[in-house]
Design a protein around this motif. Structure first.
Motif, PDB file in Angstrom:
ATOM      1  N   ALA A 114      41.024   8.110  38.476  1.00  0.00           N
ATOM      2  CA  ALA A 114      40.458   6.817  38.873  1.00  0.00           C
ATOM      3  C   ALA A 114      40.378   5.867  37.688  1.00  0.00           C
ATOM      4  O   ALA A 114      40.642   4.666  37.816  1.00  0.00           O
ATOM      5  CB  ALA A 114      39.077   7.027  39.486  1.00  0.00           C
ATOM      6  N   PHE A 115      40.012   6.403  36.508  1.00  0.00           N
ATOM      7  CA  PHE A 115      39.933   5.575  35.305  1.00  0.00           C
ATOM      8  C   PHE A 115      41.298   5.006  34.938  1.00  0.00           C
ATOM      9  O   PHE A 115      41.436   3.805  34.652  1.00  0.00           O
ATOM     10  CB  PHE A 115      39.369   6.413  34.156  1.00  0.00           C
ATOM     11  CG  PHE A 115      39.395   5.713  32.823  1.00  0.00           C
ATOM     12  CD1 PHE A 115      38.406   4.800  32.497  1.00  0.00           C
ATOM     13  CD2 PHE A 115      40.408   5.970  31.908  1.00  0.00           C
ATOM     14  CE1 PHE A 115      38.426   4.149  31.274  1.00  0.00           C
ATOM     15  CE2 PHE A 115      40.433   5.319  30.686  1.00  0.00           C
ATOM     16  CZ  PHE A 115      39.439   4.406  30.371  1.00  0.00           C
ATOM     17  N   LEU A 116      42.322   5.860  34.959  1.00  0.00           N
ATOM     18  CA  LEU A 116      43.669   5.396  34.614  1.00  0.00           C
ATOM     19  C   LEU A 116      44.178   4.389  35.638  1.00  0.00           C
ATOM     20  O   LEU A 116      44.809   3.386  35.277  1.00  0.00           O
ATOM     21  CB  LEU A 116      44.617   6.595  34.524  1.00  0.00           C
ATOM     22  CG  LEU A 116      44.358   7.567  33.367  1.00  0.00           C
ATOM     23  CD1 LEU A 116      45.309   8.746  33.438  1.00  0.00           C
ATOM     24  CD2 LEU A 116      44.486   6.854  32.017  1.00  0.00           C
TER      25      LEU A 116
ATOM     26  N   LEU B 239      45.039   0.868  34.140  1.00  0.00           N
ATOM     27  CA  LEU B 239      46.483   0.669  33.985  1.00  0.00           C
ATOM     28  C   LEU B 239      47.063  -0.247  35.056  1.00  0.00           C
ATOM     29  O   LEU B 239      48.238  -0.608  34.963  1.00  0.00           O
ATOM     30  CB  LEU B 239      47.207   2.020  34.022  1.00  0.00           C
ATOM     31  CG  LEU B 239      46.912   2.975  32.860  1.00  0.00           C
ATOM     32  CD1 LEU B 239      47.691   4.262  33.030  1.00  0.00           C
ATOM     33  CD2 LEU B 239      47.254   2.317  31.512  1.00  0.00           C
ATOM     34  N   ARG B 240      46.255  -0.605  36.064  1.00  0.00           N
ATOM     35  CA  ARG B 240      46.772  -1.470  37.124  1.00  0.00           C
ATOM     36  C   ARG B 240      47.278  -2.810  36.594  1.00  0.00           C
ATOM     37  O   ARG B 240      48.330  -3.296  37.028  1.00  0.00           O
ATOM     38  CB  ARG B 240      45.697  -1.689  38.181  1.00  0.00           C
ATOM     39  CG  ARG B 240      46.153  -2.582  39.326  1.00  0.00           C
ATOM     40  CD  ARG B 240      45.035  -2.830  40.318  1.00  0.00           C
ATOM     41  NE  ARG B 240      44.659  -1.622  41.010  1.00  0.00           N
ATOM     42  CZ  ARG B 240      43.682  -1.575  41.923  1.00  0.00           C
ATOM     43  NH1 ARG B 240      42.995  -2.682  42.220  1.00  0.00           N
ATOM     44  NH2 ARG B 240      43.395  -0.449  42.521  1.00  0.00           N
ATOM     45  N   PRO B 241      46.565  -3.472  35.650  1.00  0.00           N
ATOM     46  CA  PRO B 241      47.098  -4.757  35.147  1.00  0.00           C
ATOM     47  C   PRO B 241      48.437  -4.642  34.435  1.00  0.00           C
ATOM     48  O   PRO B 241      49.110  -5.665  34.233  1.00  0.00           O
ATOM     49  CB  PRO B 241      46.010  -5.236  34.176  1.00  0.00           C
ATOM     50  CG  PRO B 241      44.768  -4.536  34.610  1.00  0.00           C
ATOM     51  CD  PRO B 241      45.222  -3.206  35.108  1.00  0.00           C
ATOM     52  N   CYS B 242      48.826  -3.418  34.053  1.00  0.00           N
ATOM     53  CA  CYS B 242      50.105  -3.261  33.362  1.00  0.00           C
ATOM     54  C   CYS B 242      51.290  -3.345  34.305  1.00  0.00           C
ATOM     55  O   CYS B 242      52.437  -3.496  33.852  1.00  0.00           O
ATOM     56  CB  CYS B 242      50.137  -1.918  32.623  1.00  0.00           C
ATOM     57  SG  CYS B 242      48.842  -1.750  31.372  1.00  0.00           S
TER      58      CYS B 242
ATOM     59  N   LEU C  32      36.609  17.567  39.569  1.00  0.00           N
ATOM     60  CA  LEU C  32      35.849  16.322  39.422  1.00  0.00           C
ATOM     61  C   LEU C  32      36.305  15.547  38.184  1.00  0.00           C
ATOM     62  O   LEU C  32      36.464  14.309  38.235  1.00  0.00           O
ATOM     63  CB  LEU C  32      34.359  16.649  39.321  1.00  0.00           C
ATOM     64  CG  LEU C  32      33.388  15.462  39.345  1.00  0.00           C
ATOM     65  CD1 LEU C  32      33.524  14.680  40.640  1.00  0.00           C
ATOM     66  CD2 LEU C  32      31.953  15.943  39.182  1.00  0.00           C
ATOM     67  N   LEU C  33      36.560  16.245  37.101  1.00  0.00           N
ATOM     68  CA  LEU C  33      37.023  15.582  35.880  1.00  0.00           C
ATOM     69  C   LEU C  33      38.403  14.966  36.086  1.00  0.00           C
ATOM     70  O   LEU C  33      38.663  13.825  35.658  1.00  0.00           O
ATOM     71  CB  LEU C  33      37.056  16.587  34.729  1.00  0.00           C
ATOM     72  CG  LEU C  33      37.558  16.046  33.386  1.00  0.00           C
ATOM     73  CD1 LEU C  33      36.650  14.942  32.864  1.00  0.00           C
ATOM     74  CD2 LEU C  33      37.669  17.175  32.366  1.00  0.00           C
ATOM     75  N   ILE C  34      39.300  15.693  36.756  1.00  0.00           N
ATOM     76  CA  ILE C  34      40.652  15.168  37.016  1.00  0.00           C
ATOM     77  C   ILE C  34      40.583  13.919  37.887  1.00  0.00           C
ATOM     78  O   ILE C  34      41.287  12.921  37.642  1.00  0.00           O
ATOM     79  CB  ILE C  34      41.516  16.266  37.679  1.00  0.00           C
ATOM     80  CG1 ILE C  34      41.809  17.382  36.670  1.00  0.00           C
ATOM     81  CG2 ILE C  34      42.821  15.676  38.198  1.00  0.00           C
ATOM     82  CD1 ILE C  34      42.476  18.588  37.282  1.00  0.00           C
TER      83      ILE C  34
END
Length: 306
Positions: free
Chosen positions: A195-197, A201-204, A188-190
């Motif tokens: 999902a957070f990254l 990071l998508r706008p990068c 669950l943490l992974i």
């Protein structure tokens, strides 16, 4: 009829939101299914692992397939991938975007099932109780190897007479439950970190390619829906004209029985406009064949000129 049309138009214009809702319902259904499941480990050395791993992984496969079946975009992606190029080139970026979107939604319910089973711990205890090292636990020292396997296999069965009040059974069960919950929380943490990254990071990355892939994936879906609606309308008009032709010799009887028969030319302009001169089955088949093998290019300038 208008109400159903409004509902259909809502689903058509909000297909992404609808699919997100369906994925959420599948996830809730997976939790409800697990909580209502009567988990009964066989407590036999040769069946425990098969039963425990089966309960952990077979329902997720079923939920994953259900997610693919319920997702309309899966069929759209396959059709776009398999269609002949014709006059319209195929964009691999659009197919990859569709595949990624489909897989993300289809994996929600299976992942929820696996995490819930790991946090509960019953499946892992049933599957791996017979694989534990008896030397790590007090109470299995003066027992033969065959009896040890039998006793370890009965660890998930709390009501068994041999191990009902055994501290060794509780120790093995507690150890496996802790391992299962640690694995569940780790997964669950992974997933949350991934999902957070992915979110931040998508706008990068190159947003133009993403916008283009999203736009044309939506276009393919909407084009298919409009084509199906147009085919249904054309089929209705075609069938209407065929039926009128069939009953043409019965006009006198229809008038005698006070049936309303459309007058000559009533609705003809609208019907002819949609039929576009297509008057027989071979022409319809040829039209559908042309649409499949030679889809028109995405250029409406020629249509405006005509």
């Amino acid at each position: 009829m208008d109400r159903f049309r409004m509902i259909f138009q809502y689903f058509q214009s909000n297909s992404e939101s609808v699919m997100n809702g369906i994925c959420g319902l599948l996830a809730l259904a997976s939790v409800k299914m697990y909580t209502s499941l009567d988990f009964s480990c066989p407590c036999l050395p040769q069946y425990n692992m098969a039963y425990g791993l089966g309960i952990m992984f077979v329902p997720p496969i079923i939920l994953f397939l259900c997610g693919l079946i319920l997702n309309r975009q899966s069929l759209v992606m396959l059709e776009e991938w398999r269609r002949p190029a014709g006059h319209r080139m195929k964009d691999p970026a659009v197919i990859r975007y569709l595949c990624s979107s489909i897989m993300q939604r289809a994996m929600v319910a299976p992942v929820v099932w696996i995490v819930v089973t790991l946090l509960d711990g019953k499946c892992l205890i049933c599957a791996f109780s017979g694989s534990m090292d008896p030397q790590k636990f007090v109470g299995f020292a003066n027992v033969s190897a065959e009896q040890v396997q039998q006793l370890l296999a009965k660890v998930p069965c709390k009501d068994d007479e041999l191990l009902r009040n055994s501290t060794s059974r509780k120790a093995v069960s507690r150890y496996l439950r802790c391992c299962s919950q640690a694995l569940g929380w780790s997964i669950l943490l992974i997933l949350i970190i991934a999902a957070f990254l992915a979110r931040w990071l998508r706008p990068c990355f190159n947003q133009v390619t993403l916008l283009q892939a999203r736009h044309w994936s939506n276009y393919i879906d909407i084009e298919q829906k409009i084509f199906e609606e147009t085919c249904c309308e054309h089929s209705r008009l075609f069938a209407h004209k065929c039926i009128l032709h069939f009953f043409e010799s019965m006009q006198q009887e229809i008038k005698l029985h006070s049936f309303s028969f459309p007058r000559q030319g009533e609705g003809a302009e609208r019907g002819e406009g949609l039929l576009q001169g297509i008057t027989d089955q071979d022409q319809v088949n040829e039209l559908l064949k042309t649409w499949y093998y030679e889809k028109p290019p995405l250029d409406v300038s020629q249509a405006h000129q005509r």
